[in-house]
Structures are given as structure tokens and as C-alpha cells.
Design an enzyme around this catalytic site. Structure first.
Site: not given
Length: 454
Positions: A135, A174-175, A386
Site C-alpha cells: 500500500k 488507486g484508492d 485489478s
């Protein structure tokens, strides 16, 4: 035959590991919370498998393989130089390249990124795809910034981060705060620096340049697919159910859309200002226009539908519902909110966000017999798609929407089965938290042992 641990060894080990983390990571409450929740679940597995204790797998799994912190200088539209901090925590690569999103938000710090990377490791393992956990992100806030400012920031961010990435090394997505616009700027800079069109190095891309159908919808859709499976296990379904969804971003909107498609009535959505209730069912086209097209506030929904009501501030979980989908942020649903939901007839919860439910609230749901889908299982649809995007990039292929959606639905059903069967095997039928944690742990732990002391 697997060696049995003497009674109590698992409890002693988890207590020691958590004590070490409390001492070493005292300034990272979210990370400590995430680790504690997993360790509590793992005691039965450690009692049954002494080899995990002997090989110190748990201690190794709780420590990231690599933590990267870097400076991100950029210039705003006024010509002033700004400086933000960038992060990438490459948590575990036993199953494959590090995989996990980038979050751009003022709240981002090392503890937040570590908590997300730790959760991602288990989540990715549950998908059955060959991807590890990672992350990253920055304390940069894209809200209120021009496209040119966002582009300059993303280019500076990627100028440093690119040296740590690769389709067989680390693959971000993305986030929060990182959508298709930001992914485009990041990928463009990566391509420019490396002189390679390495599509598989980022996911969440545009459809014209290597993106996958369903990726935008995947986390929200997947959360609802998981809830559907929890209900099916009781001979029930979503049809006719009253649903409340917190948030009004990408995950919330597509969770609401899929719930409505499956016959539910979504009656409430929220943002940081408050929440809107529409007992006739939320008009998602209006919400998309407000939030996606104009970056407005959810209270503007009342300009379109005077039948609705808006509550400034307040708590969306005061709205009676049978299905709760927390899709906003961590620790948004606490014990008091959980007790209110249970009194109002709650049947099931599916976590669309990462760790949005506090441990005290989870216990309330468990004691009340409410089906609870933890984020590492229920919101795994995003990273699963993903992974499907990576497959398409590797084969220079592109799949149509319905096929990809079916793959996503099947993966979520498989995750539910894995969590349910694992919980049953360890004497806790219906406990999806325990099932998800043990199933993910065993897969990663076994692989780490196969690969030696890593």
C-alpha cells in the site's frame, strides 16, 4: 501429519507478538488495531499447527518487507513550491508482486499505510490470485487543486516511486483520492521515465490504455456479491431489503447500484457533511452528477428530490435498515451505532471500506447473530479485478464487461466459501472474521515456509 501445539502456545505467541508491536509501533494505532484483530483470530490455527510457531512465521508476517518514505516537491499554480511526503509499504511478496492502492489524503501517514498494507496481504491471498500485499500514498490532498497541480504532483511522486515498481515487483492501483485521472498522470510519468509501455505496472487505468472493464465498479459490486452469498447461506436474498450505504464515493455508489439491481432499496448515502435519506430509493444518477461530475455535496440531492431529507452531521447508522454497507473510512461504525442498527432490525453488514467497523461494534454484531463480512473478504473485489486487469495486460487482451463481471462474482463467491468453510473447520461457524483471517494467514504462511527464511 501437522504437529499439534501444546495448549496455550498460540495464545502466548500472539500475546508476545502484539506486545512487541505495541512497543515498536506505539504511534500507529490503526496498524496496531489491524494486527490485534488478526492475532485474536489466529490462536486456533497456531494451536493446531505448531510448525507456524517454530518457524516464527507470525513475527515475520507482521513486519513489512520494505518501508519507503520520500519527499514529493511540486509547484502550485501560483508558482509556490510545496512539499508533501510519499509512502510505499511493500508488506509481503510471498504470493506474488506487491499489490495495493495509493491513497492521497491529508490523513495519510506511515501507520495508516502499514495498516492498509497488512490488511491487503490477507485480502489478496483470499482472491486466489498470485499477488502479494502492499500500500502507499501521500498526505497530498487533491481536493480543490487544479488538474495542472494534480499532474505536477503525480509526476513528482512517480519520479521517486518508479524505481521501486514493476509488473513483477510492485503494482499500485488507486484508492481514496486517486482515481483514473491520477492513475493516468502517474502512468504517463512512469512510461516517460522508463521508456517502456509496461501496462501491468499500474491498475485502474483507462480503457483505451490497458484498463479493465468493471474495475471502476469492482469494490462496490464485490461487497454486495459477498453480502448476497452470506444471505444465501441462510436461504435468504437481497430482494426487498432496506439498505444503508455510508459514503458517496466510488465504492458507495457502485455498492448502492448493485444492491438496487439485486432488488434492494438503498435509502441513504452520506459524505463528510451529513447524510441524505430517500425512502423511495436513492436516485443514483443524481448522486453521480453531484459527486462525480461536479464534486458537490450530498445535501444538493434535495435540490433534485424534495421528498428526501438531509441531516447535517449526525450518524447515518441511525437510519433503520436490514443491510448496512460501511463504505466511507476506517472506524466509522462504533459500538453505539452497532447497537442502534441491531435494535432497528439489522440482518447483515458488508465492509466496503477498510476496517470501517470498530472491534467493539463487531462484537455487538456477533452477539446479535448479525452476519458480518470483514473488509479483507467483502471488499476484495477491487483488487481481484485489478488482478484480472494484470492478466489482460500480460496477454495483450481485453475482456468484455459481462465476462469480467462474472469472473468477479465467481471470485467473491469463492472467497465466501473459503471463509465459511475455514470458520466451520476451526469451530466457529458463521464467523467470517475468523474464517478470513485464518484462511489468508495459512495461505501466506505456508508459502513463506516453502520459500525459506524470508
Amino acid at each position: 501429519m501437522t504437529a499439534q501445539s501444546p495448549n496455550g502456545d498460540g495464545l502466548r505467541l500472539t500475546a508476545k507478538v502484539f506486545s512487541d508491536i505495541e512497543r515498536r509501533d506505539a504511534d500507529q494505532p490503526e496498524f496496531r488495531q489491524a494486527v490485534h484483530e488478526v492475532l485474536e483470530s489466529l490462536e486456533p490455527a497456531l494451536e493446531r499447527h505448531a510448525d507456524y510457531i517454530d518457524d516464527r512465521v507470525l513475527e515475520r508476517l507482521c513486519e513489512p518487507e520494505r518501508q519507503i518514505i520520500f519527499r514529493v516537491p511540486w509547484t502550485d499554480d501560483a508558482g509556490d513550491i510545496r512539499v508533501n511526503r510519499g509512502f510505499r509499504v511493500e508488506f509481503n511478496s510471498a504470493l506474488g508482486p506487491y499489490k495495493g492502492g495509493l491513497r492521497f489524503h491529508p490523513s495519510v501517514d506511515l501507520g495508516i499505510v502499514k495498516f492498509l498494507g497488512f490488511e491487503q496481504t490477507f485480502k489478496n491471498a483470499l482472491t486466489g490470485l498470485p499477488i502479494g500485499g502492499g500500500k502507499g500514498g501521500s498526505d497530498f490532498d487533491p481536493k480543490g487543486r487544479s488538474d495542472a497541480e494534480v499532474m505536477r504532483f503525480c509526476q513528482s511522486f512517480m519520479t521517486e516511486l518508479h524505481r521501486h515498481l514493476g509488473e513483477y515487483t510492485d503494482v499500485p492501483a488507486g484508492d481514496v483520492g486517486v482515481g483514473r485521472r491520477e492513475i493516468g498522470y502517474l502512468f504517463g510519468q512512469y512510461k516517460r521515465i522508463t521508456n517502456r509501455y509496461e501496462s501491468g505496472v499500474l491498475t485502474g487505468k483507462g480503457l483505451n490504455w490497458g484498463g479493465s472493464q468493471v474495475r471502476t465498479e469492482a469494490t462496490g459490486y464485490g461487497t454486495v456479491y459477498f453480502v448476497r452469498e452470506m444471505l444465501r447461506s441462510r436461504g435468504e436474498d437481497l430482494d426487498g431489503r432496506r439498505v444503508v450505504v455510508s459514503g458517496s464515493g466510488n465504492v458507495a455508489i457502485y455498492a448502492a447500484q448493485k444492491a438496487a439491481e439485486l432488488g434492494a432499496t438503498v435509502v441513504a448515502l452520506s459524505d463528510s457533511g451529513g447524510y441524505v435519506v430517500d425512502d423511495s430509493g436513492i436516485d443514483l444518477d443524481a448522486v453521480r452528477d453531484i459527486k462525480e461530475a461536479r464534486s458537490g455535496r450530498i445535501k444538493e440531492y434535495l435540490d433534485r428530490h424534495n421528498r428526501a431529507r438531509y441531516v447535517d452531521g449526525g450518524n447515518i447508522w441511525d437510519v433503520p435498515c436490514e443491510i448496512a454497507l460501511p463504505c466511507a473510512t476506517q472506524n466509522e461504525l462504533d459500538r453505539t451505532a452497532a447497537e442502534t442498527l441491531v435494535r432497528n432490525g439489522l440482518v447483515a453488514v458488508g465492509e466496503g471500506a477498510n476496517m470501517p467497523t470498530t472491534p467493539e461494534a463487531v462484537k455487538v454484531f456477533s452477539d446479535a447473530g448479525v452476519r458480518f463480512g470483514p473488509g479483507k473478504a467483502a471488499n476484495a473485489g477491487g483488487v481481484a479485478t485489478s488482478g484480472l486487469e494484470m492478466q489482460q495486460n500480460a496477454s495483450r487482451d481485453s475482456w468484455h464487461f459481462d465476462y469480467t463481471d462474472k469472473r468477479l462474482s465467481d471470485i467473491m463467491a469463492d472467497i465466501h466459501t473459503m471463509c465459511s468453510e475455514t470458520a466451520e473447520a476451526y469451530g466457529a461457524p458463521g464467523n467470517y472474521v475468523l474464517g478470513a483471517n485464518i484462511a489468508g494467514f495459512i495461505k501466506v504462511a505456508d508459502t513463506m515456509r516453502d520459500l525459506g527464511v524470508i
